[in-house]
Design a protein around this motif. Sequence first.
Motif, PDB file in Angstrom:
ATOM      1  N   ASN A  46       0.830  -1.205   0.000  1.00  0.00           N
ATOM      2  CA  ASN A  46       0.000   0.000   0.000  1.00  0.00           C
ATOM      3  C   ASN A  46       0.862   1.251   0.000  1.00  0.00           C
ATOM      4  OD1 ASN A  46       0.990  -0.229   2.568  1.00  0.00           O
ATOM      5  ND2 ASN A  46      -0.866   0.424   3.574  1.00  0.00           N
ATOM      6  N   LYS A  66      10.542  -4.449  -2.292  1.00  0.00           N
ATOM      7  CA  LYS A  66      10.555  -5.122  -0.986  1.00  0.00           C
ATOM      8  C   LYS A  66       9.307  -4.833  -0.166  1.00  0.00           C
ATOM      9  CE  LYS A  66      15.384  -6.033  -0.015  1.00  0.00           C
ATOM     10  NZ  LYS A  66      16.519  -5.761   0.867  1.00  0.00           N
ATOM     11  N   GLY A  67       8.512  -3.884  -0.613  1.00  0.00           N
ATOM     12  CA  GLY A  67       7.292  -3.566   0.114  1.00  0.00           C
ATOM     13  C   GLY A  67       6.152  -4.521  -0.190  1.00  0.00           C
ATOM     14  N   HIS A  69       4.064  -7.778  -0.033  1.00  0.00           N
ATOM     15  CA  HIS A  69       3.954  -8.883   0.909  1.00  0.00           C
ATOM     16  C   HIS A  69       3.014  -9.954   0.385  1.00  0.00           C
ATOM     17  CE1 HIS A  69       6.486  -6.999   3.723  1.00  0.00           C
ATOM     18  NE2 HIS A  69       5.727  -5.928   3.802  1.00  0.00           N
ATOM     19  N   PHE A  70       3.409 -11.194   0.641  1.00  0.00           N
ATOM     20  CA  PHE A  70       2.646 -12.355   0.216  1.00  0.00           C
ATOM     21  C   PHE A  70       2.155 -13.089   1.449  1.00  0.00           C
ATOM     22  CE2 PHE A  70       3.719 -12.657  -4.350  1.00  0.00           C
ATOM     23  CZ  PHE A  70       4.666 -11.653  -4.417  1.00  0.00           C
ATOM     24  N   LYS A  71       1.112 -13.874   1.290  1.00  0.00           N
ATOM     25  CA  LYS A  71       0.628 -14.669   2.422  1.00  0.00           C
ATOM     26  C   LYS A  71       1.721 -15.617   2.876  1.00  0.00           C
ATOM     27  CE  LYS A  71      -4.245 -14.820   3.003  1.00  0.00           C
ATOM     28  NZ  LYS A  71      -5.106 -14.654   1.818  1.00  0.00           N
ATOM     29  N   SER A  72       2.395 -16.236   1.922  1.00  0.00           N
ATOM     30  CA  SER A  72       3.442 -17.186   2.255  1.00  0.00           C
ATOM     31  C   SER A  72       4.794 -16.475   2.314  1.00  0.00           C
ATOM     32  CB  SER A  72       3.477 -18.287   1.205  1.00  0.00           C
ATOM     33  OG  SER A  72       4.787 -18.797   1.058  1.00  0.00           O
ATOM     34  N   ALA A  73       5.496 -16.674   3.430  1.00  0.00           N
ATOM     35  CA  ALA A  73       6.805 -16.040   3.598  1.00  0.00           C
ATOM     36  C   ALA A  73       7.794 -16.558   2.563  1.00  0.00           C
ATOM     37  CB  ALA A  73       7.323 -16.298   5.005  1.00  0.00           C
ATOM     38  N   LEU A  74       7.644 -17.844   2.223  1.00  0.00           N
ATOM     39  CA  LEU A  74       8.552 -18.466   1.257  1.00  0.00           C
ATOM     40  C   LEU A  74       8.346 -17.858  -0.136  1.00  0.00           C
ATOM     41  CD1 LEU A  74      10.663 -20.806   1.146  1.00  0.00           C
ATOM     42  CD2 LEU A  74       8.841 -22.215   0.199  1.00  0.00           C
ATOM     43  N   MET A  75       7.081 -17.622  -0.460  1.00  0.00           N
ATOM     44  CA  MET A  75       6.754 -17.013  -1.749  1.00  0.00           C
ATOM     45  C   MET A  75       7.355 -15.604  -1.836  1.00  0.00           C
ATOM     46  SD  MET A  75       2.905 -16.950  -3.148  1.00  0.00           S
ATOM     47  CE  MET A  75       2.394 -18.647  -3.222  1.00  0.00           C
ATOM     48  N   GLU A  76       7.267 -14.889  -0.713  1.00  0.00           N
ATOM     49  CA  GLU A  76       7.801 -13.527  -0.657  1.00  0.00           C
ATOM     50  C   GLU A  76       9.318 -13.541  -0.851  1.00  0.00           C
ATOM     51  OE1 GLU A  76       5.890 -11.087   2.316  1.00  0.00           O
ATOM     52  OE2 GLU A  76       7.816 -10.161   2.773  1.00  0.00           O
ATOM     53  N   GLU A  77       9.960 -14.548  -0.234  1.00  0.00           N
ATOM     54  CA  GLU A  77      11.406 -14.708  -0.361  1.00  0.00           C
ATOM     55  C   GLU A  77      11.773 -14.981  -1.829  1.00  0.00           C
ATOM     56  OE1 GLU A  77      12.742 -16.956   3.161  1.00  0.00           O
ATOM     57  OE2 GLU A  77      14.000 -17.994   1.690  1.00  0.00           O
TER      58      GLU A  77
ATOM     59  N   TRP B  24       6.781 -24.421   3.218  1.00  0.00           N
ATOM     60  CA  TRP B  24       5.761 -23.659   2.497  1.00  0.00           C
ATOM     61  C   TRP B  24       4.943 -22.801   3.453  1.00  0.00           C
ATOM     62  CZ3 TRP B  24       5.469 -21.672  -1.822  1.00  0.00           C
ATOM     63  CH2 TRP B  24       4.256 -21.260  -2.387  1.00  0.00           C
ATOM     64  N   LYS B  26       5.981 -21.768   6.481  1.00  0.00           N
ATOM     65  CA  LYS B  26       6.751 -21.105   7.535  1.00  0.00           C
ATOM     66  C   LYS B  26       6.270 -19.660   7.669  1.00  0.00           C
ATOM     67  CE  LYS B  26      10.672 -19.272   4.958  1.00  0.00           C
ATOM     68  NZ  LYS B  26      12.095 -19.131   4.817  1.00  0.00           N
ATOM     69  N   HIS B  28       6.163 -15.536   8.467  1.00  0.00           N
ATOM     70  CA  HIS B  28       7.051 -14.424   8.145  1.00  0.00           C
ATOM     71  C   HIS B  28       7.970 -14.197   9.334  1.00  0.00           C
ATOM     72  CE1 HIS B  28       5.180 -12.848   4.430  1.00  0.00           C
ATOM     73  NE2 HIS B  28       4.186 -13.592   4.849  1.00  0.00           N
ATOM     74  N   SER B  82      -5.960  -0.726   4.302  1.00  0.00           N
ATOM     75  CA  SER B  82      -4.719  -1.408   3.958  1.00  0.00           C
ATOM     76  C   SER B  82      -3.676  -1.307   5.067  1.00  0.00           C
ATOM     77  CB  SER B  82      -4.167  -0.888   2.638  1.00  0.00           C
ATOM     78  OG  SER B  82      -4.085   0.501   2.663  1.00  0.00           O
ATOM     79  N   PHE B 104       1.917  -8.676  10.043  1.00  0.00           N
ATOM     80  CA  PHE B 104       2.142 -10.072  10.410  1.00  0.00           C
ATOM     81  C   PHE B 104       2.372 -10.230  11.913  1.00  0.00           C
ATOM     82  CE2 PHE B 104       3.756  -9.733   5.985  1.00  0.00           C
ATOM     83  CZ  PHE B 104       2.765 -10.500   5.394  1.00  0.00           C
ATOM     84  N   THR B 125      12.574  -0.235   3.004  1.00  0.00           N
ATOM     85  CA  THR B 125      12.424  -0.785   1.648  1.00  0.00           C
ATOM     86  C   THR B 125      12.960   0.167   0.583  1.00  0.00           C
ATOM     87  OG1 THR B 125      10.168   0.057   1.561  1.00  0.00           O
ATOM     88  CG2 THR B 125      10.420  -2.223   2.217  1.00  0.00           C
ATOM     89  N   ASP B 134       9.075  -0.502   6.473  1.00  0.00           N
ATOM     90  CA  ASP B 134       7.990  -1.455   6.411  1.00  0.00           C
ATOM     91  C   ASP B 134       8.034  -2.359   7.646  1.00  0.00           C
ATOM     92  OD1 ASP B 134       5.850  -2.445   5.129  1.00  0.00           O
ATOM     93  OD2 ASP B 134       6.953  -3.651   3.689  1.00  0.00           O
TER      94      ASP B 134
END
Lengths: 185, 140
Positions: A46, A66-67, A69-77, B24, B26, B28, B82, B104, B125, B134
């Motif tokens: 946002n 880097k701002g 964000h994904f639900k999954s931390a791994l996906m974000e990585e 999968w 884990k 944040h 948001s 989170f 960021t 952030d």
Amino acid sequence: MKKVFFSLLALVATFSLSAQGKFFSKDANVAFDANSPLEKIEGKTNKGTLVIDAATGKVESAVLIKGFHFKSALMEEHFNENYMESGKFPKSTFAGDITNFSSVNLKKDGTYPIQIKGNLTMHGVTKPVEAKGSLVVKGGAITNGSAAFKVLMADYGIAIPAAVKDKIAKEAKIDISAALQKLVK
Amino acid sequence: MLKRIIQLGLIALVIGAGIGYYMWNKPHESIGKPSIVTTATELAADFGKDENEAMKKYVGSDGKSIVIQVSGKITDVKNDTSGITLALDTGDPINGVSCVLDKFTKQPRTDYKVGEEVKLKGLCTGKLTDVVIDRCVPAE
């Protein structure tokens, strides 16, 4: 007397020019969506910026990778390290024009569909893109703006490994929407 | 013998699937101890002076996150669907600092007021109009 009149006129002219002005947001919502039938891949931030120049119909936008964000931390990585390489390319920017800006009547409240053409820079690659969106005009001001882009990952040098190629859409959708404020200088 | 191989194979499969499932899902990473302690004024000044250098120092160039702690006076609180963003005073209206509260983490408080002095830690960021920090949580 004449002098006073003309300086008043000049003043009025400046005011009506500034009534056009620029409209901006530094809290634009930007969503990156590479959903495939197999996997929901969606990142959001946002903290995008959006500037619309009501005099020319020029649009500018920027976002920090880097701002997202994904639900999954791994996906974000993976998004940051493997695909967007946010350490190397921290920002993504867009600059372009609303090509049908003449059809937007700033004196009449309403929602106007717009077409946008410009250049999108992502992952260090700049490519021309087109998008569709809308502007909301209220009380002589542009109060909201939104646009939806579709980008081919391969165009931006973002390689999707064969092992996951069915899980990530080749074409990502980027949606931006913001409530705009008048830029006061 | 064949039965044994199948048994072992099955066990390996279950362990592998377990690790995969764990990876999968884990969570944040939580915001740890800050490695840089600064003020909003100093942070904004550093970005104003040389953005590339400031990016290297506060954001990092290898994809790893750097936790920074920043202190300052709140000049604006924005609370919408948001999230919550706090703008900090930098003494320079053109170079601001915006802190986005982490979604989170369960925030101990959300009732921040303009004029209040705060100490927050989070991940920088980069800079658009403001320097953005952030995933902010209160620093002690």
